[in-house]
Design a protein around this motif. Structure first.
Motif, PDB file in Angstrom:
ATOM      1  N   UNK A 632       7.375 -43.550  33.835  1.00  0.00           N
ATOM      2  CA  UNK A 632       6.802 -42.623  34.814  1.00  0.00           C
ATOM      3  C   UNK A 632       7.702 -41.426  35.097  1.00  0.00           C
ATOM      4  N   UNK A 633       8.972 -41.519  34.728  1.00  0.00           N
ATOM      5  CA  UNK A 633       9.860 -40.360  34.886  1.00  0.00           C
ATOM      6  C   UNK A 633       9.463 -39.226  33.943  1.00  0.00           C
ATOM      7  N   UNK A 634       8.580 -39.521  32.969  1.00  0.00           N
ATOM      8  CA  UNK A 634       8.139 -38.501  32.014  1.00  0.00           C
ATOM      9  C   UNK A 634       7.011 -37.630  32.554  1.00  0.00           C
ATOM     10  N   UNK A 635       6.390 -38.035  33.673  1.00  0.00           N
ATOM     11  CA  UNK A 635       5.290 -37.232  34.215  1.00  0.00           C
ATOM     12  C   UNK A 635       5.553 -36.879  35.678  1.00  0.00           C
ATOM     13  N   UNK A 636       5.033 -35.728  36.107  1.00  0.00           N
ATOM     14  CA  UNK A 636       5.146 -35.298  37.505  1.00  0.00           C
ATOM     15  C   UNK A 636       3.783 -34.780  37.968  1.00  0.00           C
ATOM     16  N   UNK A 637       3.565 -34.813  39.270  1.00  0.00           N
ATOM     17  CA  UNK A 637       2.358 -34.200  39.817  1.00  0.00           C
ATOM     18  C   UNK A 637       2.368 -32.709  39.480  1.00  0.00           C
ATOM     19  N   UNK A 638       1.195 -32.150  39.203  1.00  0.00           N
ATOM     20  CA  UNK A 638       1.180 -30.741  38.780  1.00  0.00           C
ATOM     21  C   UNK A 638       0.052 -29.932  39.435  1.00  0.00           C
ATOM     22  N   UNK A 639      -0.288 -30.274  40.680  1.00  0.00           N
ATOM     23  CA  UNK A 639      -1.150 -29.369  41.441  1.00  0.00           C
ATOM     24  C   UNK A 639      -0.434 -28.016  41.531  1.00  0.00           C
ATOM     25  N   UNK A 640       0.894 -28.103  41.662  1.00  0.00           N
ATOM     26  CA  UNK A 640       1.754 -26.920  41.593  1.00  0.00           C
ATOM     27  C   UNK A 640       2.774 -27.161  40.496  1.00  0.00           C
ATOM     28  N   UNK A 641       3.060 -26.128  39.711  1.00  0.00           N
ATOM     29  CA  UNK A 641       4.119 -26.233  38.706  1.00  0.00           C
ATOM     30  C   UNK A 641       4.899 -24.926  38.669  1.00  0.00           C
ATOM     31  N   UNK A 642       6.052 -24.944  38.051  1.00  0.00           N
ATOM     32  CA  UNK A 642       6.839 -23.712  37.972  1.00  0.00           C
ATOM     33  C   UNK A 642       6.176 -22.739  37.003  1.00  0.00           C
ATOM     34  N   UNK A 643       6.455 -21.462  37.186  1.00  0.00           N
ATOM     35  CA  UNK A 643       5.905 -20.443  36.282  1.00  0.00           C
ATOM     36  C   UNK A 643       6.422 -20.675  34.869  1.00  0.00           C
ATOM     37  N   UNK A 644       7.671 -21.119  34.740  1.00  0.00           N
ATOM     38  CA  UNK A 644       8.218 -21.430  33.414  1.00  0.00           C
ATOM     39  C   UNK A 644       7.345 -22.454  32.692  1.00  0.00           C
ATOM     40  N   UNK A 645       6.935 -23.497  33.428  1.00  0.00           N
ATOM     41  CA  UNK A 645       6.156 -24.583  32.815  1.00  0.00           C
ATOM     42  C   UNK A 645       4.718 -24.163  32.508  1.00  0.00           C
TER      43      UNK A 645
END
Length: 712
Positions: A632-645
């Motif tokens: 699970x350390x391989x995934x994160x919530x992404x409702x918001x993400x960095x502009x880089x990502x």
């Protein structure tokens, strides 16, 4: 902190990868068995432990004792010894044999196994083979336990302990004491910081060669990953190394000299220090580009033939290309290696489709690829042809490199790579190693976007070298002139403040708000109420919040928690660390996983959760990927993400919060990249001064690269 002592009666659940276990403990004074949870992997039935932790209430499983630290002692009574020995601790010795052994030696059983194993031959039906297996198994368990107790005192996780034991076995503690920094190279997932903590607790001298060497490699790798440098100037590197490691300059210089003479680092006059992979990739990439550029084409396409095929393409697409577009198509088709670059609305996609049409009409096989899954998917949608990620195209395998390489080249005539600004030095080198000299290569990308996350500034360096034809598209076409997103992105790129006039029919909005907490509140309301209601969109699928940083009130970490609480209250969930994952959550893969074939930046939706077995499933486009708790350390919530990502992606609605609290990240190319991710609507919310700062700050962070010079 509460304490609890008792005997392990039953092991309900254990995760072999991360050590998490659910155990039933028999505790004096408690009528029922007590449930304890935590990193308890190497405990067995019959073990007697003293644990520290706190009581928690699990809504599904009731009252539990969450263990933070524990110590084990061997059982001393006959019942405990029987359970301990018969628990499966030793392969081939079950409860039947355990009872026989304990009936022979009573409370002295464990003493006999440990100190007088020859006496075990006295037990009827045990036999020589069983005795040998028992003694061997006992020794192995003892080695594991010794390592775990050793690491527990250092606050090193049990899951890491098992990784270490798999590599070093019974010699684990000896190896760690000899050189804890060897873990970096020999145990997967261990970096300098973990090894340095271990080394300090073991008592390794801060100025030892082992520490200095490991620290220097860490520093070079860190600045490659975090700042994109391919090399570091020697003087600057010495200063940074001295500061980070806390060691005098003169001693650092001595270590550098030794590593350079030994060939572990590469020094290039007058002052450049490279890690070997970066040096060989940079030199090798320059050679590969030159080889492709200079390859003698046996048959050049006549200009008339190219223009004839351009006319065919116009009919196929029901479009009329202007002279600048025709010239761009002709240049790309007649060049061995070329670059197509330009901002939003200038027709990069139109030109790319036309180039593909002309080559295919000429009977050529065209290969399409992009750095990320999102970019490859979008490329496939606009061309109606298959497009692969670069990793998939090169047939990447974990630990085995790439199946397509200098010995096993790609088959085809033309390679077109989209979103090329995202490609780092090492990936581009591996890609061009697999390209035959005879293959035409066309890089498509917006050089004004953020450079790659990894080391290098490949697209910009190739353009700056002046050694390949560059098709720089600047004309904004009629259909794009009605888009404020397009017009404002070009204003930003020129250093001009975008048009912030309020117009309900616009696709670009600025909402001024100077308070960070209120920025978050307004974003939450926009995502959960106003935008879904006005535009009739799905707030999870169609709205993407893009922010400059991870930390802080308007960073991704906090925004994801807030947006999840507003958009997804599904009760079916799984907790990992401080994050709660729910069915329906939008998540992002943040590490390349070659086995699962999902890569850094891929976005998906959680489609299934099993709380009992502790795994969840994520749907990425058409495939479903399973994640256990250790993954699970391989995934994160992404409702918001960095502009880089967000690079390589395109979203119907984009919201960008801007605050002076993100001062260090407020740069023109970052804002430009965020705005150009919006397909239909872009909303910037925050401080006007932060917006002005971002637009005016065009001092791009310098990346130490030499690719442009090598190409010249």
């Amino acid at each position: 902190m509460d304490k609890l002592s008792g005997m392990v009666e039953r092991i309900t659940y254990k995760n072999e990868k991360n050590g998490f276990s659910v155990i039933k403990l028999k505790v004096k004074g408690y009528r029922e068995l007590v449930t304890i949870v935590g990193d308890l992997l190497n405990l067995n039935v019959g073990s007697v432990i003293e644990a520290e932790g706190s009581w928690t209430l699990n809504l599904k499983f009731g009252k539990q004792f969450k263990v933070t630290s524990w110590e084990e002692t061997l059982p001393t009574d006959i019942e405990g010894i029987e359970k301990y020995l018969g628990s499966g601790l030793i392969k081939g010795i079950g409860l039947k044999y355990a009872k026989m052994i304990v009936s022979e030696f009573g409370t002295q059983t464990l003493h006999v196994i440990e100190n007088e194993p020859h006496r075990l031959m006295a037990v009827p039906k045990l036999g020589k083979k069983k005795v040998e297996a028992l003694v061997k198994g006992w020794e192995e368990q003892k080695d594991v336990k010794n390592l775990m107790m050793f690491l527990q005192k250092m606050n090193i996780s049990i899951s890491l302990g098992y990784k270490i034991f798999k590599v070093y076995g019974k010699d684990s503690i000896i190896k760690l004491k000899e050189n804890p920094y060897r873990l970096i190279d020999e145990v997967n997932g261990v970096g300098f910081k973990t090894s340095d903590v271990l080394a300090e607790k073991i008592g390794v001298d801060r100025e030892s060669y082992q520490r200095c060497r490991a620290g220097i490699f860490y520093i070079l790798e860190f600045f490659g990953k975090s700042e994109g440098h391919c090399y570091m100037p020697f003087e600057e590197l010495v200063k940074r190394s001295s500061k980070i490691l806390g060691i005098e300059d003169c001693k650092i210089i001595m270590i550098y000299d030794y590593l350079i003479k030994n060939g572990e680092l590469i020094f290039e006059n007058p002052d450049k220090v490279y890690l070997p992979p970066f040096y060989h990739s940079e030199v090798g990439l320059a050679k590969r580009i030159k080889s492709i550029v200079n390859f003698p084409r046996f048959k050049k396409y006549p200009e008339k033939k190219i223009y004839k095929e351009i006319k065919v393409s116009e009919k196929q697409n029901n479009i009329s290309y202007d002279d600048s577009q025709k010239n761009a198509i002709k240049t790309a088709v007649s060049s061995n290696f070329s670059v197509v670059t330009g901002g939003a609305g200038v027709g990069k996609t139109t030109i790319t489709k036309a180039i593909i049409d002309v080559f295919r009409n000429l009977g050529k096989e065209v290969i399409l690829a992009a750095p990320t899954g999102r970019a490859a998917k979008r490329m496939a949608e606009v061309t109606n042809l298959e497009a692969k990620t670069i990793h998939r195209l090169l047939e990447s395998k974990k630990g085995k490199g790439f199946g397509k390489n200098s010995e096993n080249k790609l088959i085809g005539h033309v390679l077109i790579i989209d979103e090329s600004s995202m490609i780092d030095l090492i990936l581009m080198y591996n890609l061009l190693k697999a390209v035959p000299d005879s293959m035409t290569v066309i890089l498509v990308g917006d050089v004004n976007q953020l450079p790659s996350v990894g080391a290098g500034n490949v697209l910009k360096d190739i353009i700056d070298s002046g050694t390949v034809p560059v098709i720089n598209l600047t004309k904004i076409y009629r259909q794009a002139l009605t888009s404020s997103i397009v017009l404002n992105s070009h204003k930003i790129n020129k250093g001009e403040i975008p048009n912030l006039t309020k117009n309900v029919n616009s696709d670009f909005f600025f909402i001024e708000e100077n308070n960070s907490e209120k920025i978050v509140e307004k974003i939450a309301k926009l995502c959960s109420e106003r935008l879904p209601e006005f535009y009739k969109v799905n707030p999870i699928y169609d709205i993407q919040v893009l922010t400059p940083m991870k930390k802080g009130i308007i960073g991704t970490d906090n925004l994801n928690k807030v947006l999840q609480s507003k958009l997804n209250l599904n009760s079916n969930c799984l907790k990992f660390g401080s994050t709660i994952y729910r069915i329906g959550d939008k998540v992002m893969q943040v590490k390349n996983n070659y086995d699962k074939e999902v890569f850094n930046g891929d976005m998906g939706i959680i489609s299934g959760i099993d709380e009992d077995e502790e795994f969840l499933e994520v749907e990425f486009d058409s495939k479903v990927i399973k994640y256990g708790t250790s993954e699970l350390e391989e995934i994160v919530l992404s409702y918001a993400c960095t502009i880089h990502k967000s690079q390589g992606g395109e979203y119907p609605i984009v919201i960008i919060p801007l605050s002076l609290s993100h001062f260090v990240m407020l740069e023109r190319n970052l804002l430009y990249t965020g705005v150009t991710r919006a397909k239909n609507v872009c909303i910037i919310i925050g401080e006007k001064s932060a917006l002005v700062r971002a637009v005016k700050n065009n001092v791009a962070r310098k990346r130490y690269t030499c690719l442009s010079e090598r190409l010249k």
